[in-house]
Design a protein around this motif. Sequence first.
Motif, PDB file in Angstrom:
ATOM      1  N   ILE B  11       0.857  -1.167  -0.012  1.00 37.95           N
ATOM      2  CA  ILE B  11      -0.099  -0.027  -0.078  1.00 37.95           C
ATOM      3  C   ILE B  11       0.859   1.235  -0.144  1.00 37.95           C
ATOM      4  N   CYS B  12       1.792   1.346   0.784  1.00 41.56           N
ATOM      5  CA  CYS B  12       2.772   2.373   0.862  1.00 41.56           C
ATOM      6  C   CYS B  12       3.580   2.716  -0.572  1.00 41.56           C
ATOM      7  N   ILE B  15       0.972   4.437  -2.634  1.00 40.40           N
ATOM      8  CA  ILE B  15       0.793   5.555  -2.267  1.00 40.40           C
ATOM      9  C   ILE B  15       2.020   6.517  -2.771  1.00 40.40           C
ATOM     10  N   TYR B  16       3.059   6.118  -2.600  1.00 33.28           N
ATOM     11  CA  TYR B  16       4.171   6.836  -3.222  1.00 33.28           C
ATOM     12  C   TYR B  16       4.346   7.049  -4.709  1.00 33.28           C
ATOM     13  N   VAL B  18       1.628   7.268  -6.630  1.00 36.95           N
ATOM     14  CA  VAL B  18       0.737   8.014  -7.080  1.00 36.95           C
ATOM     15  C   VAL B  18       0.848   9.297  -6.896  1.00 36.95           C
ATOM     16  N   LEU B  19       1.711   9.829  -5.607  1.00 40.77           N
ATOM     17  CA  LEU B  19       2.003  11.158  -5.193  1.00 40.77           C
ATOM     18  C   LEU B  19       3.308  11.584  -5.890  1.00 40.77           C
ATOM     19  N   ALA B  20       4.341  10.925  -6.146  1.00 44.93           N
ATOM     20  CA  ALA B  20       5.592  11.307  -6.529  1.00 44.93           C
ATOM     21  C   ALA B  20       6.021  11.344  -7.900  1.00 44.93           C
ATOM     22  N   LYS B  27       1.138   6.810 -12.454  1.00 45.77           N
ATOM     23  CA  LYS B  27       0.099   7.043 -11.656  1.00 45.77           C
ATOM     24  C   LYS B  27      -0.958   6.048 -11.496  1.00 45.77           C
ATOM     25  N   PHE B  31      -1.785   3.364  -8.639  1.00 44.06           N
ATOM     26  CA  PHE B  31      -3.107   3.065  -8.079  1.00 44.06           C
ATOM     27  C   PHE B  31      -3.528   1.630  -8.162  1.00 44.06           C
ATOM     28  N   PHE B  34      -1.491   0.186  -5.089  1.00 47.30           N
ATOM     29  CA  PHE B  34      -2.407   0.259  -3.905  1.00 47.30           C
ATOM     30  C   PHE B  34      -3.449  -0.441  -3.792  1.00 47.30           C
TER      31      PHE B  34
END
Lengths: 486, 114, 92
Positions: B11-12, B15-16, B18-20, B27, B31, B34
């Motif tokens: 999951i982490c 998340i990284y 998608v954000l970075a 992205k 997702f 995730f």
Amino acid sequence: MYSFLSIPIFLAAGFLIPFIGSSNAKNSRRIALIASFLAIVVSLFEIPSVLLNKISVKYMSGWMAPYGISVAVDAFSLVFIILASVIGFLVVLYSKKYITSWSVEYYTLLMLLFTGVMGVLHAGDLFNLFVFFEILSIASYALTAFHKNKKSLEGAIKYLILGSFTASFMLLGIAIIYGIAGTLNMADLAGTLGAGLSTSTAIAFGLIFAALAFKSAVVPFHYLKSDILEVTIPPVGAFFASIVSATGIYAIMRLYFTVFNAGFLTHHILILLGVMSIILGSLMALKQKDIMRLLAYSAIAQVGFVVLAFGMGAFVSESYIAGIYHLINIVFIDALLFFCAGVLVLKHKTTNMEHLQGVGTVNPVLSYGFLIGALANAGVPLTNGFASKWLIYVASIKVSPILTIITVVASAITLAYSLKAYSVLFLSNAKNPKTIKLDGTIIFPIVFLCIICIALGIFYTAGISISEIATKALLNNKPYILGVLG
Amino acid sequence: MFVNYIAALLICIGIYTVLAKENLLKKIIGFSIFSNGIHLLLISIGYRVSGVAPIITDIKTTGLSLFVDPLPQAFVLTSIVIDLSITALAVAIIIQVHKKYKTISAKKLDNLRG
Amino acid sequence: MKKTISVFVAIGFFLIIVTAVGSFSEKKTDVQEYYTKNSIEKTGSANIVNAIVWDFRSYDTLGEETVLFTAIIAVFLIAHKKSIAEKKEVSG
């Protein structure tokens, strides 16, 4: 259980329109109109069964409560169901002039959007809520990209990535709740979890709250709302700003009071989020040059008032009534404002207010409609906005004088930008005013919403008693648990 | 039960990503990672020690022999289909974005002001 | 800058999920017992997951198929070559 029939009605319409509409495109609009009108009728039939603290339950496929899925409607849900069906009918009526091509896909997606909204409002099971929430989300991603020009596609892909990412947080929260409790039925969870929040339950509720707050644009999750409302077509924008936000707030309150029974620790957080929404929404709306963005930030500020009222309810118990009453009012006000502004956007193909100067002077219906909407937004007496805002001021005096100052100043700022928008669009002299001939399909929704805004303002006791019935159903979850589990 | 922690790690990573990352397709892949991490977490919640797959093979000796929990598996089946639909829609929109903007970097999409 | 913030956010979520997951207990719920006992006699299926997806919780399966249908219509709307102005409609 009559109001549940609206879900099969909208689903059937959504599946029928591609079949029947491929040969004759006008039939798609007729099917959509019939479906939304039937939904209003069945939701009105449900009123006798939820008065007097009763709830109406249906067990899907006959399996009893924790083993199967249950659909439960109480007075709090029914208020939102009637609102959603009425505004849905007006939106279908209003979109006749806007859809000149691709109407089969548009009405199908609109019917599926309504299915998602009705499914969320009826849900009695957490995973069911998630599935219908995803139907609502995917239909709205597609409707954002309807124009297929540069800006719409950019808005759609940003909305899709952020929205689906946030909706998966909801699934994570549901997974954690299942690990703790072993069941996902809302009534069963209310019995199992007990009162108050433990750490893991608080984490799960926080994750689900993040997903729902993104949909209803509560600060700090408001990020894309103004972008989306700038690029959609106006009828869909009106529906997003009014009903989709209200559905998000409904789901948050349903989880907060009925399922988690959260207690009073988190009320301070709600007050803080409400105040941040009010301040940010009002200030950002003041400096916008774009009419749709201005109305979007105004909607964010109004939702902030509702969240503030729910937060203050721990200290002043009449504040819940004010919150629900204000939510009903802003649904009508935002729909009215978006409808009026949308006609100008249609004719002149731009949303920039400098290009739209004075174009509204040619038509008195639009002028009066926008004026009533702007005054109701600001809370001028005799409109419905005044009645609910007055209750919020009174409640906030008992909590803290700082809140009263903030809310009154925010209402003054609201008056300022609403009247500024009105004067730019409807009072200045235009360079080349084209005459706008309005159809009955555009005049009827605007006039209907104006009448409701003024009627709810003059007969405010009716509004207060409806909100009182809804609040009693919301705060006491014992009838809900007994009704569902039998 | 350390599968829970591996699922949290997935999951982490998702998340990284998608954000970075800036590329829109990366992205979408983030997702997907995730989402699959959440599915792994759901299934590992349903594990019972020394349980077998929830298929009834012998009616007489069923009694309450130890099955793993079948309910999270049903949730994961539904969620995989939802995730598939979102990915398909996202790729369709990205193709159209590429036609209009000639780029799929998220930093270069700035026609909408904040 | 952006990558640093995202790394911190990711690590934060890792700690949050680990905290929440730590309080799980493996208990046998009565929901699972009901499914195991009644799967063959009331639904006629030996595969319990199949019985849940198609019988006990069939409403969720209906919702999932609606999601698939919505995505199909949406992809058809978005991926077509002609934009709004160019498409002429069949009406009669």
